[in-house]
Design a protein around this motif. Structure first.
Motif, PDB file in Angstrom:
ATOM      1  N   VAL A   1      39.058  46.014  38.119  1.00  0.00           N
ATOM      2  CA  VAL A   1      38.854  45.453  39.479  1.00  0.00           C
ATOM      3  C   VAL A   1      37.447  45.749  40.009  1.00  0.00           C
ATOM      4  O   VAL A   1      36.927  44.994  40.829  1.00  0.00           O
TER       5      VAL A   1
ATOM      6  N   SER B   1      50.646  45.575  36.696  1.00  0.00           N
ATOM      7  CA  SER B   1      50.963  45.599  38.131  1.00  0.00           C
ATOM      8  C   SER B   1      51.459  46.961  38.612  1.00  0.00           C
ATOM      9  O   SER B   1      51.102  47.413  39.702  1.00  0.00           O
TER      10      SER B   1
ATOM     11  N   ALA C   1      48.636  49.226  38.930  1.00  0.00           N
ATOM     12  CA  ALA C   1      47.862  48.828  40.116  1.00  0.00           C
ATOM     13  C   ALA C   1      48.511  49.376  41.379  1.00  0.00           C
ATOM     14  O   ALA C   1      47.826  49.848  42.295  1.00  0.00           O
ATOM     15  N   ARG C   2      49.831  49.342  41.397  1.00  0.00           N
ATOM     16  CA  ARG C   2      50.550  49.827  42.587  1.00  0.00           C
ATOM     17  C   ARG C   2      50.361  51.335  42.760  1.00  0.00           C
ATOM     18  O   ARG C   2      50.144  51.819  43.871  1.00  0.00           O
TER      19      ARG C   2
ATOM     20  N   VAL D   1      46.918  51.926  44.021  1.00  0.00           N
ATOM     21  CA  VAL D   1      46.829  51.585  45.441  1.00  0.00           C
ATOM     22  C   VAL D   1      47.330  52.758  46.293  1.00  0.00           C
ATOM     23  O   VAL D   1      46.690  53.137  47.275  1.00  0.00           O
TER      24      VAL D   1
ATOM     25  N   LEU E   1      49.512  44.695  51.706  1.00  0.00           N
ATOM     26  CA  LEU E   1      50.559  44.830  50.681  1.00  0.00           C
ATOM     27  C   LEU E   1      51.858  44.172  51.110  1.00  0.00           C
ATOM     28  O   LEU E   1      52.471  43.431  50.360  1.00  0.00           O
TER      29      LEU E   1
ATOM     30  N   PHE F   1      35.029  52.279  46.500  1.00  0.00           N
ATOM     31  CA  PHE F   1      34.892  51.593  45.214  1.00  0.00           C
ATOM     32  C   PHE F   1      33.444  51.677  44.711  1.00  0.00           C
ATOM     33  O   PHE F   1      33.214  51.855  43.513  1.00  0.00           O
TER      34      PHE F   1
ATOM     35  N   ARG G   1      36.238  36.623  50.725  1.00  0.00           N
ATOM     36  CA  ARG G   1      35.751  36.678  49.343  1.00  0.00           C
ATOM     37  C   ARG G   1      36.443  37.820  48.598  1.00  0.00           C
ATOM     38  O   ARG G   1      36.754  38.852  49.173  1.00  0.00           O
ATOM     39  N   SER G   2      36.652  37.596  47.298  1.00  0.00           N
ATOM     40  CA  SER G   2      37.391  38.564  46.496  1.00  0.00           C
ATOM     41  C   SER G   2      36.612  39.875  46.343  1.00  0.00           C
ATOM     42  O   SER G   2      35.473  39.890  45.897  1.00  0.00           O
ATOM     43  N   THR G   3      37.212  40.953  46.766  1.00  0.00           N
ATOM     44  CA  THR G   3      36.609  42.275  46.592  1.00  0.00           C
ATOM     45  C   THR G   3      37.500  43.059  45.632  1.00  0.00           C
ATOM     46  O   THR G   3      38.597  42.615  45.295  1.00  0.00           O
ATOM     47  N   ALA G   4      37.011  44.240  45.238  1.00  0.00           N
ATOM     48  CA  ALA G   4      37.808  45.079  44.330  1.00  0.00           C
ATOM     49  C   ALA G   4      39.157  45.388  44.965  1.00  0.00           C
ATOM     50  O   ALA G   4      40.194  45.352  44.303  1.00  0.00           O
ATOM     51  N   TRP G   5      39.132  45.648  46.285  1.00  0.00           N
ATOM     52  CA  TRP G   5      40.378  45.990  46.984  1.00  0.00           C
ATOM     53  C   TRP G   5      41.354  44.812  46.996  1.00  0.00           C
ATOM     54  O   TRP G   5      42.537  44.969  46.723  1.00  0.00           O
TER      55      TRP G   5
ATOM     56  N   ARG H   1      41.546  42.331  44.953  1.00  0.00           N
ATOM     57  CA  ARG H   1      42.081  42.095  43.593  1.00  0.00           C
ATOM     58  C   ARG H   1      43.160  43.120  43.259  1.00  0.00           C
ATOM     59  O   ARG H   1      44.199  42.789  42.697  1.00  0.00           O
ATOM     60  N   LEU H   2      42.892  44.372  43.637  1.00  0.00           N
ATOM     61  CA  LEU H   2      43.853  45.438  43.347  1.00  0.00           C
ATOM     62  C   LEU H   2      45.148  45.254  44.160  1.00  0.00           C
ATOM     63  O   LEU H   2      46.256  45.394  43.630  1.00  0.00           O
ATOM     64  N   ALA H   3      44.973  44.899  45.429  1.00  0.00           N
ATOM     65  CA  ALA H   3      46.146  44.697  46.295  1.00  0.00           C
ATOM     66  C   ALA H   3      46.989  43.527  45.794  1.00  0.00           C
ATOM     67  O   ALA H   3      48.217  43.582  45.806  1.00  0.00           O
ATOM     68  N   GLU H   4      46.303  42.492  45.335  1.00  0.00           N
ATOM     69  CA  GLU H   4      47.007  41.313  44.810  1.00  0.00           C
ATOM     70  C   GLU H   4      47.840  41.699  43.581  1.00  0.00           C
ATOM     71  O   GLU H   4      48.995  41.283  43.442  1.00  0.00           O
ATOM     72  N   ALA H   5      47.240  42.519  42.727  1.00  0.00           N
ATOM     73  CA  ALA H   5      47.960  42.977  41.525  1.00  0.00           C
ATOM     74  C   ALA H   5      49.159  43.845  41.905  1.00  0.00           C
ATOM     75  O   ALA H   5      50.242  43.709  41.339  1.00  0.00           O
ATOM     76  N   ALA H   6      48.956  44.715  42.904  1.00  0.00           N
ATOM     77  CA  ALA H   6      50.042  45.621  43.330  1.00  0.00           C
ATOM     78  C   ALA H   6      51.190  44.842  43.960  1.00  0.00           C
ATOM     79  O   ALA H   6      52.346  45.215  43.820  1.00  0.00           O
ATOM     80  N   ARG H   7      50.852  43.748  44.630  1.00  0.00           N
ATOM     81  CA  ARG H   7      51.888  42.942  45.293  1.00  0.00           C
ATOM     82  C   ARG H   7      52.808  42.257  44.292  1.00  0.00           C
ATOM     83  O   ARG H   7      53.922  41.882  44.626  1.00  0.00           O
ATOM     84  N   ARG H   8      52.316  42.104  43.040  1.00  0.00           N
ATOM     85  CA  ARG H   8      53.128  41.420  42.038  1.00  0.00           C
ATOM     86  C   ARG H   8      54.357  42.237  41.648  1.00  0.00           C
ATOM     87  O   ARG H   8      55.344  41.692  41.184  1.00  0.00           O
ATOM     88  N   THR H   9      54.287  43.566  41.833  1.00  0.00           N
ATOM     89  CA  THR H   9      55.496  44.357  41.586  1.00  0.00           C
ATOM     90  C   THR H   9      56.355  44.219  42.826  1.00  0.00           C
ATOM     91  O   THR H   9      55.890  44.471  43.941  1.00  0.00           O
TER      92      THR H   9
ATOM     93  N   PHE I   1      58.538  44.931  45.729  1.00  0.00           N
ATOM     94  CA  PHE I   1      58.950  46.108  46.478  1.00  0.00           C
ATOM     95  C   PHE I   1      60.474  46.063  46.579  1.00  0.00           C
ATOM     96  O   PHE I   1      61.054  44.994  46.769  1.00  0.00           O
TER      97      PHE I   1
END
Lengths: 198, 116
Positions: free
Chosen positions: A116, A128, A131-132, A135, A155, A189, B7-11, B13-21, B23
């Protein structure tokens, strides 16, 4: 947020009965509000605190402050604010936040972080979970209030109005906290990128 | 550099990836067995608190705020006359040789003898 079950439940009648020391009504109220409270507690659970203990604390606060509830807002909103402030108090009580270091990350977490930071590509679906975890480690570096706002916004993808209902903060304050949190994360970052390069 | 920019930032991108799991959906999970009963019993055994002290405290704080504001306003309004009064008093005091009199008194007085 009040859902359909909350809409059907007669909070006014139940509150009257609780105020008249009806134990059955108090039990119904706890059962009705439990999903709301546990949702907030689980998503903002501080380290080393049991979710059941925290939920219990929220409900005890609710009952002791019931005299202050004037019905100006729906009861679930009022209870969610108690839950949010209880979580913030516990997060604040932790005082020292663990330092975030490359060395403490698992191999997958380090890969995801590297990805990232250096690439514009989307993180693979298989990463994922890492990543979680990442986060959560990053959010632990923020102030409890900022952490709560960014977690709900980015989130849980709640709207400003929903966050305002849950926390009792006005939308300007929420925007300020989100801005501050994102700026800090961005700075963080950049520092991590420098450390990796060095 | 605006951290709120879309615009896409590191955060992001990371948050988007984390959201895929997903909750865990706790919406339908009931309270653990006995939880509600325990809480209800404990809560109703506590002495009832009324809204009275809360509102008294709230009103007291507001009154305190108003009093402080009034004090600041009255001082700022009367600042000119207070300062002129101080100047006047200082002028009167300036004509008497207080410092000289104090020096004379200290010279005349005998040194303190240690008590047996």
């Amino acid at each position: 947020m009040p859902d359909n079950a909350d809409a059907l439940f007669d909070f006014v009648r139940c509150l009257e009965q609780v105020r008249a020391h009806d134990q059955q009504a108090a039990r119904e109220l706890v059962e009705q509000l439990y999903p709301l409270v546990i949702r907030i507690v689980r998503s903002h659970l501080p380290r080393r605190v049991s979710e059941e203990d925290l939920a219990q604390e929220v409900f005890m606060k609710m009952f002791t402050r019931l005299g202050q509830y004037q019905g100006a807002m729906p009861l679930p909103h009022w209870v969610s604010r108690i839950a949010v402030t209880t979580c913030i108090d516990h997060l604040r009580a932790q005082k020292r936040r663990p330092e975030f270091r490359w060395a403490d990350l698992s191999e997958t977490e380090a890969e995801v972080l590297d990805n990232v930071i250096t690439n514009e590509n989307i993180v693979a679906a298989s990463d994922s979970l890492a990543a979680r975890e990442l986060v959560h480690k990053l959010l632990a570096q923020l102030k409890p209030e900022d952490r709560m706002v960014i977690q709900m916004l980015d989130l849980e993808q709640k709207t400003l109005a929903e966050i305002s209902d849950l926390t009792g903060w006005n939308t300007t304050l929420i925007k300020v906290r989100a801005f501050r949190a994102r700026r800090k994360l961005q700075k963080f970052f950049q520092e991590l990128q420098k450390k990796e390069r060095s | 550099m605006n951290p709120n920019s879309p615009r896409s930032t590191a955060w992001t991108r990371l948050a988007e990836a984390a959201r895929r799991t997903r909750f865990e959906d706790v919406g339908d999970i009931p309270a653990p067995y006995g939880f509600a009963t325990r809480i209800a019993a404990r809560a109703l055994s506590l002495p009832a608190t009324s809204a009275g002290p809360f509102f008294v405290a709230k009103i007291t704080l507001r009154v305190l705020g108003v009093v402080c504001l009034l004090a600041i306003v009255s001082v700022s309004v009367n600042l000119g006359s207070i300062l002129s009064d101080i100047d006047e008093q200082a002028g009167k005091l300036g004509s008497t040789p207080i410092e000289a009199a104090e020096v004379e008194n200290t010279i005349d007085s005998p040194p303190a003898q240690p008590q047996p």
